[in-house]
Write an enzyme that holds these catalytic residues in place. Structure first.
Site, PDB file in Angstrom:
ATOM      1  N   ASP A  38       0.855  -1.385  -0.046  1.00  0.00           N
ATOM      2  CA  ASP A  38      -0.272   0.077   0.333  1.00  0.00           C
ATOM      3  C   ASP A  38       1.095   1.172  -0.485  1.00  0.00           C
ATOM      4  O   ASP A  38       2.017   1.332   0.752  1.00  0.00           O
ATOM      5  CB  ASP A  38      -0.351  -0.269   1.452  1.00  0.00           C
ATOM      6  CG  ASP A  38      -2.434   0.977   1.116  1.00  0.00           C
ATOM      7  OD1 ASP A  38      -2.567   1.661   1.033  1.00  0.00           O
ATOM      8  OD2 ASP A  38      -3.440  -0.278   1.152  1.00  0.00           O
ATOM      9  N   TYR A 156     -14.412   7.250 -12.664  1.00  0.00           N
ATOM     10  CA  TYR A 156     -14.503   6.523 -11.936  1.00  0.00           C
ATOM     11  C   TYR A 156     -15.251   4.468 -12.700  1.00  0.00           C
ATOM     12  O   TYR A 156     -14.240   3.407 -13.165  1.00  0.00           O
ATOM     13  CB  TYR A 156     -14.785   6.292 -10.853  1.00  0.00           C
ATOM     14  CG  TYR A 156     -14.787   5.084 -10.018  1.00  0.00           C
ATOM     15  CD1 TYR A 156     -14.269   5.001  -8.738  1.00  0.00           C
ATOM     16  CD2 TYR A 156     -15.875   4.620  -9.516  1.00  0.00           C
ATOM     17  CE1 TYR A 156     -13.967   3.943  -8.225  1.00  0.00           C
ATOM     18  CE2 TYR A 156     -15.780   2.397  -9.200  1.00  0.00           C
ATOM     19  CZ  TYR A 156     -14.927   3.423  -7.671  1.00  0.00           C
ATOM     20  OH  TYR A 156     -15.033   1.961  -7.134  1.00  0.00           O
TER      21      TYR A 156
END
Ligand SMILES: NC(=O)c1ccc[n+]([C@@H]2O[C@H](COP(=O)([O-])OP(=O)(O)OC[C@H]3O[C@@H](n4cnc5c(N)ncnc54)[C@H](O)[C@@H]3O)[C@@H](O)[C@H]2O)c1
Length: 258
Positions: A38, A156
């Site tokens: 991450d 998106y």
């Protein structure tokens, strides 16, 4: 004790939060060695500490999914540590709303680069590694918004629609090259993760009403839970799904069935 993915080595992008985090926990419980990656170092390390305290094999590696070199380094470290890579979950993503008429090219590119370019780079890096161990499973998190459109989410939706067809094309290429690597996409409805919950920033009372209203847009009458998505990802990662590739799996409480 034998788990459903015993001894397999898994890499999870966006593993510090939400769906990635729940899947890291589930993978570890089912016997996998898990590399949590991450850009959120603190949260990723916290999760790995928890997993290790439970006796699991886990490590944290910093990874920005838009950086090809970073992918190469992370996959290299996993191979060094555990000798192979069997499973990749591409979960890293951002979900920002931008009205189409106001969106800048920079905003468009930020969403499409993390959600779509990141998935491409991860898939490519993983396939290169999985070739060495004669197979693997790649799961790409798309969305119901990779299947349908709504206002204010064009970037998106474009990124997630791209993930859907990229997944199918990558699956066909792996099959043609006889790599024994399966590639599938997962399309969640609204799941109760930080990505969704951070939009409820009004009074406690109003938030409760808004959350209920969003939940009711799903015929099952509620938001999904990250553990429910992790269960589907686990299935696709495991050998139980050995005849499944290039497929899209909707997990949305009926949201797109209407
Ligand atoms: N929550 C939902 O309702 C929902 C629905 C459909 C699809 N999804 C998708 O599921 C995936 C996971 O979302 P979530 O709900 O768990 O969100 P989340 O915000 O809880 O977790 C996303 C993680 O991705 C990480 N991330 C962001 N940019 C990154 C980058 N450039 N490199 C590496 N890591 C990065 C974040 O730090 C975070 O830890 C996303 O791809 C999202 O689009 C979520």
């Amino acid at each position: 004790m034998s788990g459903r993915i015993d001894g397999k080595v898994a890499l999870i992008s966006g593993g510090a939060s939400g769906i990635g985090l729940a899947t890291a926990e589930r993978f570890a419980d089912e016997g996998a060695k898990v590399a949590v990656t991450d850009i959120n170092i603190a949260k990723g390390q916290e999760l790995v500490t928890e997993l290790r305290e439970k006796g699991h094999d886990a490590l944290f590696l910093e990874l920005d999914v838009v950086d090809a070199n970073s992918w190469r380094a992370v996959v290299g470290k996993i191979q060094e540590e555990w000798g192979r890579l069997d499973i990749l979950l591409n979960s890293a993503g951002i979900g920002r709303a931008h009205p189409l008429l106001e969106m800048t090219l920079e905003e468009w590119r930020q969403t499409t680069s993390i959600n779509l370019d990141g998935t491409f780079l991860g898939t490519q890096a993983a396939i290169r590694a999985m070739k060495d161990n004669n197979g693997g499973s790649i799961i790409n998190i798309s969305s119901v918004l990779g299947l349908i459109g709504l206002p204010n989410v064009s970037a998106y939706a474009a990124s997630k629609g791209g993930v859907r067809l990229f997944t199918k094309a990558a699956a066909m290429e792996c099959a043609e090259l006889e790599l024994n690597i399966r590639v599938n996409s997962v399309h969640p409805g609204y799941i109760e993760t930080p990505m969704v919950m951070r939009r409820f920033n009004k009074s406690e009372e109003q938030n409760a009403i808004d959350i209920k209203e969003l939940g009711q847009q799903h015929p099952l009458g509620r938001l999904g839970q990250r553990e429910e998505v992790a269960g589907l990802v686990l299935y696709l990662a495991s050998d139980e799904a050995s005849f499944i590739t290039g497929s899209e799996f909707v997990i949305d409480g009926g949201y797109t069935a209407k």
